[in-house]
Write a protein that holds these residues in place. Sequence first.
Motif, PDB file in Angstrom:
ATOM      1  N   ASN A  81       0.435  -1.478   0.302  1.00 20.52           N
ATOM      2  CA  ASN A  81       0.139   0.248   0.254  1.00 20.52           C
ATOM      3  C   ASN A  81       0.581   1.069  -0.226  1.00 20.52           C
ATOM      4  OD1 ASN A  81      -2.657   1.828   0.071  1.00 20.52           O
ATOM      5  ND2 ASN A  81      -3.494   0.751   2.027  1.00 20.52           N
ATOM      6  N   PHE A 104       0.652   4.739   1.584  1.00 23.00           N
ATOM      7  CA  PHE A 104      -0.503   5.922   2.320  1.00 23.00           C
ATOM      8  C   PHE A 104       0.545   7.238   2.091  1.00 23.00           C
ATOM      9  CE2 PHE A 104      -0.394   2.033   4.456  1.00 23.00           C
ATOM     10  CZ  PHE A 104      -1.504   1.923   4.824  1.00 23.00           C
ATOM     11  N   TYR A 142      -0.412  11.351   3.705  1.00 21.35           N
ATOM     12  CA  TYR A 142      -0.310  12.389   5.311  1.00 21.35           C
ATOM     13  C   TYR A 142      -1.107  13.503   3.873  1.00 21.35           C
ATOM     14  CZ  TYR A 142       0.024   7.511   6.840  1.00 21.35           C
ATOM     15  OH  TYR A 142       0.646   6.251   7.244  1.00 21.35           O
ATOM     16  N   VAL A 177      -5.716   9.323  -4.790  1.00 21.97           N
ATOM     17  CA  VAL A 177      -6.510   8.295  -4.640  1.00 21.97           C
ATOM     18  C   VAL A 177      -5.929   7.126  -6.470  1.00 21.97           C
ATOM     19  CG1 VAL A 177      -9.015   7.288  -4.782  1.00 21.97           C
ATOM     20  CG2 VAL A 177      -7.688   8.925  -2.553  1.00 21.97           C
ATOM     21  N   TYR A 236      -2.848   6.133  -3.685  1.00 26.20           N
ATOM     22  CA  TYR A 236      -2.362   5.665  -2.338  1.00 26.20           C
ATOM     23  C   TYR A 236      -3.869   5.471  -1.472  1.00 26.20           C
ATOM     24  CZ  TYR A 236       1.687   8.763  -3.604  1.00 26.20           C
ATOM     25  OH  TYR A 236       3.103   8.843  -4.256  1.00 26.20           O
ATOM     26  N   THR A 237      -3.727   5.224  -0.602  1.00 22.59           N
ATOM     27  CA  THR A 237      -4.620   5.433  -0.126  1.00 22.59           C
ATOM     28  C   THR A 237      -4.652   6.798   1.432  1.00 22.59           C
ATOM     29  OG1 THR A 237      -4.693   3.086   1.155  1.00 22.59           O
ATOM     30  CG2 THR A 237      -5.643   4.930   2.474  1.00 22.59           C
ATOM     31  N   VAL A 238      -5.573   8.351   1.025  1.00 21.01           N
ATOM     32  CA  VAL A 238      -4.727   8.824   1.826  1.00 21.01           C
ATOM     33  C   VAL A 238      -4.972   8.900   3.199  1.00 21.01           C
ATOM     34  CG1 VAL A 238      -5.997  11.371   1.548  1.00 21.01           C
ATOM     35  CG2 VAL A 238      -4.693  10.221  -0.353  1.00 21.01           C
ATOM     36  N   ARG A 239      -4.890   9.590   4.263  1.00 18.19           N
ATOM     37  CA  ARG A 239      -4.991   9.996   5.363  1.00 18.19           C
ATOM     38  C   ARG A 239      -5.233  11.574   5.184  1.00 18.19           C
ATOM     39  NH1 ARG A 239      -6.254   5.210   6.074  1.00 18.19           N
ATOM     40  NH2 ARG A 239      -4.712   3.660   7.288  1.00 18.19           N
ATOM     41  N   ASP A 293      -0.494   3.353  11.651  1.00 17.11           N
ATOM     42  CA  ASP A 293      -0.134   3.178  10.205  1.00 17.11           C
ATOM     43  C   ASP A 293       1.453   1.979  10.458  1.00 17.11           C
ATOM     44  OD1 ASP A 293      -2.946   3.517   9.980  1.00 17.11           O
ATOM     45  OD2 ASP A 293      -2.086   5.367   8.255  1.00 17.11           O
ATOM     46  N   THR A 351      -0.273  -2.144  10.145  1.00 17.09           N
ATOM     47  CA  THR A 351       0.558  -2.997   8.946  1.00 17.09           C
ATOM     48  C   THR A 351       1.631  -3.377   9.155  1.00 17.09           C
ATOM     49  OG1 THR A 351       1.308  -0.986   7.971  1.00 17.09           O
ATOM     50  CG2 THR A 351      -1.134  -1.270   7.186  1.00 17.09           C
TER      51      THR A 351
END
Length: 191
Positions: free
Chosen positions: A40, A42, A44, A63, A67-70, A87, A91
């Motif tokens: 993944n 991530f 931020y 996205v 990316y997994t957006v935080r 995270d 993970t």
Amino acid sequence: MRVALFIDGSYMYDAAKRLGWNIDHRKAIGVFAKPEDLYNAFYYAPVTDANDERQQKFLDALVFMGYTVRSRETHGDPHFEAMIATDLLVTAPRWDRAVLASGSGDLSHTLAALRAQGKEVYLLGVPELTDLELRNQSDRFLDLRELQSSLERTGGGRRTYPNLSEGAAPQENPEESSPASRLMNNLEDEI
């Protein structure tokens, strides 16, 4: 080898400003892992105005890039260290190597804990913006200067068009005051 990418957007903005070139976030994923090896990625990102359409477009673009957006609404300097540490630790069973783009010494103990679990942690950044203890706790430091040819965003950028019906010249956006606002405005250029 499974790889995870953790990017502190505020740190990368400061690094790009220091280096004088912009990072292509789309390229960044491919530079550090083959698609089949990526657990993944991530990202931020601070949100300075939840109703700002430009910020939402940038987050949506991240996205779309994979990316997994935080994100969270913030006023002033954003601090994502607790979220990044969580995270990283939660993970960790799913990856072998983490590539972390951050300069915060608050993550030093997290890196030490990950390395004690046998995880590799590569730190991505600029030496003068990176805490020395954080560098000490990483397995390897990746200097952004040495990765310019692989990560630099070429072409593109914000385009403004004159209003031809009124014959007006494009207006510049006023300078934003907070670091989070400047980050989001700069990152919006990458869409």
